[in-house]
Design an enzyme around this catalytic site. Structure first.
Site, PDB file in Angstrom:
ATOM      1  N   LEU A 201       0.863  -1.181   0.000  1.00  0.00           N
ATOM      2  CA  LEU A 201       0.000   0.000   0.000  1.00  0.00           C
ATOM      3  C   LEU A 201       0.896   1.226   0.000  1.00  0.00           C
ATOM      4  O   LEU A 201       1.649   1.423   0.951  1.00  0.00           O
ATOM      5  CB  LEU A 201      -0.821  -0.050   1.305  1.00  0.00           C
ATOM      6  CG  LEU A 201      -1.865   1.005   1.577  1.00  0.00           C
ATOM      7  CD1 LEU A 201      -3.033   0.879   0.608  1.00  0.00           C
ATOM      8  CD2 LEU A 201      -2.389   0.841   3.012  1.00  0.00           C
ATOM      9  N   HIS A 202       0.867   2.010  -1.071  1.00  0.00           N
ATOM     10  CA  HIS A 202       1.739   3.192  -1.045  1.00  0.00           C
ATOM     11  C   HIS A 202       1.244   4.359  -1.892  1.00  0.00           C
ATOM     12  O   HIS A 202       1.781   5.462  -1.797  1.00  0.00           O
ATOM     13  CB  HIS A 202       3.143   2.825  -1.530  1.00  0.00           C
ATOM     14  CG  HIS A 202       3.242   2.697  -3.022  1.00  0.00           C
ATOM     15  ND1 HIS A 202       2.831   1.574  -3.694  1.00  0.00           N
ATOM     16  CD2 HIS A 202       3.665   3.568  -3.966  1.00  0.00           C
ATOM     17  CE1 HIS A 202       3.014   1.763  -4.992  1.00  0.00           C
ATOM     18  NE2 HIS A 202       3.512   2.960  -5.187  1.00  0.00           N
TER      19      HIS A 202
END
Ligand code: UD1
Length: 353
Positions: A201-202
């Site tokens: 997740l970024h």
């Protein structure tokens, strides 16, 4: 023929790993330039070491900053280098600020510019990665497309000349490295095969909005009561979680540092499913035959969603989709990302020009 390749972020190092070797095999002289966009050892150096990528001839050391700062600094440094090196072609990869800066500089110096991973389009249009892609494709001279869908996207925009379907260099790398995927991290965490979900997740779309990030983490916290969630955490996400004080939602997740490619692929191949907002991991999940929940409203890898290999999801339906035992048997789609020889085709096309 002299080529300058500009890289700077993780997804570009993995692409360069195969393209550089294909250029060598054809006797093309490649000067590798690192913008310095990613600079931590585990975001940069480990990729060069484990994938035996040649050491960059130059590093612009731009580090972090606002989009304008980063893009501007890369442009200033890269322009000086190009004026000195005078290459025949500049190669840029993917959709990062490094890609944008490199393409703008090369195009303005009237040096032929080739974009690897051209033609990918997705919503929302205001995402930095999407802005970068559209601008880069519009100024690049040679467009190397990873999928037929990408070729069609370009055709709809009126781009036909010098558009080449080569397949995806990340598929080349996956096939090339398959026997060498490593399980050090898997073993260190004492994981059980098929009994955990691999999460990344970024995207600023997910992590820069405190409410959205909180909702996503709340759901992941709940999911992790049912199944272990292994989360190599990107530095951007770590910063945001700390800034928004959301650490309480991490207690049940297995948080680790970002992994090198070989350990990441080890974790992927032994996982049950994948949750991600990364464009690269979506494809790698497909290469590995894993179901992938794409935590985004859209994806550039449309064919995977159409064929139910990937599923778009959001913070509201994530929990339901993860805990469902299996959404569908994974289907193989012949050659959608080429035959594993994309890098060779790119090198041959460059030679023929
Ligand atoms: C960038 C790309 C994105 C790509 C991703 C892969 C842009 C606009 N986005 O996003 O397309 O999917 O790389 O990871 O170019 N940081 C560190 N150490 C590092 C690198 C970053 O601490 O080695 C921190 C920086 O403080 C920075 C933040 O992470 O503020 C985000 O880094 P940045 O390079 O701006 O964007 P990414 O989120 O990595």
């Amino acid at each position: 023929m002299k080529v300058v390749s500009l890289v700077g972020a993780r997804p570009q190092f993995v692409k360069e790993a195969v393209v550089g070797k294909a250029l060598d095999a054809k006797g093309i002289d490649e000067v590798l330039v690192h913008s310095g966009q990613h600079f931590d050892v585990n975001m940069s150096d480990v990729f060069f070491q484990t994938l035996h990528i040649r050491q960059p001839g130059f590093n612009l050391h731009v580090g972090s900053g606002t989009h304008g700062e980063m893009t501007g600094k890369i442009m200033v440094g890269f322009e000086k280098l190009l004026l000195d090196i005078k290459p025949d072609i500049v190669l840029v990869y993917g959709d990062t600020n490094t890609t944008l800066a490199g393409a703008l500089v090369a195009a303005k110096l009237k040096i032929d510019t080739a974009h690897i991973e051209a033609g990918i389009r997705m919503q929302p249009k205001k995402m930095p990665e999407e802005i970068n892609r559209v601008v880069v494709d519009s100024v690049a001279d040679i467009l190397f497309c990873p999928s037929k869908h990408a070729v069609n996207n370009l055709r709809k925009e009126g781009r036909i000349d010098n558009v080449h379907f080569t397949g995806d260099v990340m598929y080349d790398l996956f096939l090339m490295m398959k026997e060498r995927f490593t399980f050090d991290v898997f073993n260190r965490l004492d994981l059980k095969k098929g009994q955990y979900v691999l999460l990344t997740l970024h995207r600023d779309y997910n992590v820069d909005d405190p409410d959205k990030l909180q909702k996503i983490l709340e759901k992941l916290h709940r999911v992790s009561s049912d199944i272990q969630v292994v989360f190599p955490m990107h530095p951007r996400t770590r910063k945001r979680i700390s800034e928004f004080q959301l650490e309480q939602y991490l207690k049940k997740l297995t948080i680790i540092e970002p992994c090198d490619y070989l350990n990441m692929m080890g974790l992927l191949t032994a996982s049950w499913k994948v949750i991600t907002d990364s464009g690269g991991l979506q494809k790698e999940a497909y290469f590995a035959g894993k179901e992938c929940l794409v935590l985004m409203p859209d994806t550039g890898w449309v064919e995977l969603v159409e064929n139910k290999c990937s599923f778009l999801c959001n913070e509201n339906n994530l929990e339901l989709l993860v805990t469902k035992r299996s959404l569908r048997q994974h289907a193989r789609l012949p050659d959608i990302y080429g035959k594993g020889d994309a890098a060779r085709l790119i090198a041959e096309t460059l030679m023929s020009l």
